[in-house]
Design a protein around this motif. Structure first.
Motif: not given
Ligand SMILES: [Zn+2]
Length: 287
Positions: A166-175
């Motif tokens: 979950h955290a990786d998904i949001l981090r990459i989407l934000d980036d």
């Protein structure tokens, strides 16, 4: 014909379950693998039979999801031949590390397929830390980033596979900057993660897992999700809803999952179906 379709895979035992009572208001199956279902479960009538059974159950539009170059090509072909089927194309997160030096060429093929009029989404892509070691994770992330860019270039929905990431998904989407439409396929988070996805305007697609006895956190997640941000899916032939967990899955079993969602959230079944149908048309339509 249901009885004639037998599971051939050890994980899924027995025959396809009996058809449930049809839905009064039709919905879409936002995520299915018709090719894998036919190949592994041996439906004798093939895709046409699966599409017909689904329509009889009130599931009159299907999204065929690609997981590699071959299945993505096949999806485009199926969508051209079946008016009830549209396609998404992508390399699955488990496929990216496997491709190694061929990843860039495979991404070019996906980009080419993305331009097809019957392709309505880029997916399933994302992160899957369940099976991928540290060395595979870099390739997986690079592939996810590339798919986000393809979705934005073509103005198509991004269909995300998120397994314990979950955290990786949001981090990459934000980036990268998220595309306009983001669908979390087989949503697997808790109420906090669901609330965060809702706040961002993402769509949460619930699978048969929401019916499993131990899925308490997932049902809490469904309760904080407005029905306008909900989709429903089979991920067939996987994730067969209760009471048929472990047997092969297909789109005609969606009514079991939608009814469980209505019960969980307290939504009126017809209202829920109408909302899912409208969202499905907006995201993946017209069929
Ligand atoms: Zn899938």
């Amino acid at each position: 014909m249901l009885g004639a379709m037998r599971s051939t895979r050890r994980q899924r035992q027995g025959e396809f379950p009996p058809a449930p009572e049809p839905l009064a208001v039709p919905v879409i199956d936002s995520h299915t693998h018709l090719d894998i279902t036919v190949a592994e479960e041996g439906a004798p009538g093939g895709v046409a039979e699966l599409v017909g059974l689904a329509a009889t159950a009130g599931v009159d539009r299907l999204v065929q999801v690609g997981v590699d170059v071959e299945s993505s090509r096949l999806g485009v072909d199926l969508a051209a031949r079946h008016s009830a089927v549209v396609a998404t194309v992508a390399l699955h997160p488990n496929e990216a590390p496997r491709l190694g030096a061929q990843l860039d060429e495979a991404l070019r093929v996906i980009e080419g397929l993305a331009a097809d009029e019957r392709v309505r989404g880029i997916g399933e892509t994302g992160m899957d830390t369940f099976r991928t070691g540290d060395e595979g994770r870099a390739a997986q992330e690079a592939s996810f980033r590339a798919h986000i860019a393809i979705a934005k270039r073509h103005g198509k929905a991004l269909v995300i596979h998120d397994r314990e990431a979950h955290a990786d998904i949001l981090r990459i989407l934000d980036d990268e900057g998220a595309p306009e439409t983001v669908v979390l396929h087989c949503f697997s988070g808790d109420a906090d993660f669901a609330a965060e996805c809702v706040r961002r305007g993402y769509l949460l697609s619930f699978a048969g897992t929401v019916t499993f006895a131990n899925a308490v956190a997932l049902r809490d997640a469904a309760r904080v999700t407005p029905i306008k941000q909900m989709l429903v899916e089979t991920d067939a032939p996987y994730l067969t809803p209760m009471p048929f967990r472990g047997r092969p899955n297909a789109s005609y079993l969606i009514p079991l999952t939608v009814r469980a969602l209505a019960e969980t959230t307290g939504a009126d079944l017809d209202d829920l179906c109408a909302a899912i149908s409208a969202t499905g048309d907006r995201v993946f339509g017209p069929w």
